[in-house]
Scaffold this active site. Structure first.
Site, mmCIF file in Angstrom:
data_model
loop_
_atom_site.group_PDB
_atom_site.id
_atom_site.type_symbol
_atom_site.label_atom_id
_atom_site.label_comp_id
_atom_site.label_asym_id
_atom_site.label_seq_id
_atom_site.Cartn_x
_atom_site.Cartn_y
_atom_site.Cartn_z
ATOM 1 C CE LYS A 108 -3.776 -2.366 1.878
ATOM 2 N NZ LYS A 108 -4.290 -2.904 3.250
ATOM 3 C CD GLN A 142 -3.646 -4.853 6.514
ATOM 4 O OE1 GLN A 142 -3.490 -3.658 5.750
ATOM 5 N NE2 GLN A 142 -4.128 -6.138 6.204
ATOM 6 C CG ASP A 195 -9.946 -0.964 4.418
ATOM 7 O OD1 ASP A 195 -9.534 -1.339 3.203
ATOM 8 O OD2 ASP A 195 -9.251 -1.384 5.463
#
Length: 285
Positions: free
Chosen positions: A53, A97, A120
């Protein structure tokens, strides 16, 4: 017949190129798009994802800030950091995460992230917007699946779409996106009877079960599009998906490989969401 190979690496590169142009346009208006990535613990797979990322942000022109916290980090400490990032106007997207260490409640953390920075698309507000067709973020992997189908020259409208798997991450949201594209959707799962029979009626199959050989050649009609979201290891330890690739590719009209199919799309769509966040928060939409 050998199926068309849907190249996720190529299509994700195209999307990143478009994102880089958009990022430059946003910067020209005085806004520097920024993604904050938070990693708790030392899960090796998560570390790889986070590094990928960061690299994607650099390639696109999005500033990234990283917070790598020890596995002993308390839930209170993590929530405090999320609150700080929520209040920081220079940070437009927040990504914590997953998975988190077991002593931290993932749902509580997701709820703590400002919905406007939830790139997300896990926050219930954004999930709700997805289901009602409102403006907001699109969940990265499901949105990537739609792009794979469309950018490889296929139409969704009017097609019979079968999804195997009903997770909140892939199965349910990809069903909503396929319906928004006017596909006719059936969701299958571990309790579905006559799965092979259901799949044989599908023009598009999306498998997201995490089980090797979920989709075999006898389940696929000639010319169907097969999207493999799985990421597994076979008996030989080789990386593979849910689909019996070698057999199914001789029947399907188009198929995604593993690796190199859906995987690269997730990060590409994350970059798009970061830019959406920066524009929304600065009234540039």
């Amino acid at each position: 017949m050998t199926a068309q190979l849907i190249d996720g690496k190529l299509i994700s590169a195209q999307i990143k190129e478009e994102a880089a142009i958009e990022a430059a346009q946003i910067k020209a208006q005085g806004v520097n798009p920024c993604l904050a990535v938070v990693l708790v613990g030392n899960d090796s797979a998560s570390q790889v994802y986070v590094n990928n990322k960061k690299k994607a942000c650099e390639a696109v022109g999005i500033r990234s800030v990283s917070y790598e916290l020890g596995a002993e980090t308390s839930e209170e400490e993590l929530l405090r950091l999320v609150a700080q990032l929520n209040a920081d106007e220079t940070v437009h997207g927040i990504l914590v995460q997953m998975p988190l260490p077991k002593h931290i409640n993932e749902e509580k953390v997701i709820l703590a992230i400002d919905a406007k920075k939830d790139v997300d698309c896990f926050h219930p507000m954004n999930v709700g917007l997805l289901h009602t067709g409102g403006k907001g973020f699109l969940p990265c992997t499901p949105a990537g699946i739609i792009e794979l189908i469309k950018r490889s020259g296929h139409t969704i409208q009017g097609q019979n779409c079968v999804i195997i798997g009903r997770s909140n991450i892939v199965g349910k949201p990809v069903a909503m996106l396929l319906m928004q594209e006017n596909g006719t959707v059936t969701i299958c799962h571990s309790k579905t009877r006559n799965l092979a029979e259901v799949c044989l009626g599908a023009d598009i199959i999306v498998s997201a079960t995490g089980k090797v050989n979920t989709v075999t050649a006898d389940m696929v009609k000639a010319g169907a599009i097969v999207i493999d979201v799985g990421m597994n290891r076979n008996e030989a330890g080789k990386l593979c998906g849910d689909v019996d690739f070698e057999a199914v590719k001789e029947i399907a009209g188009a198929i995604t490989p593993v690796p190199g199919g859906v995987g690269p799309m997730t990060i590409a769509m994350l970059m798009k969401n970061c830019l959406v966040a920066a524009k929304m928060q600065n009234n540039l939409m």
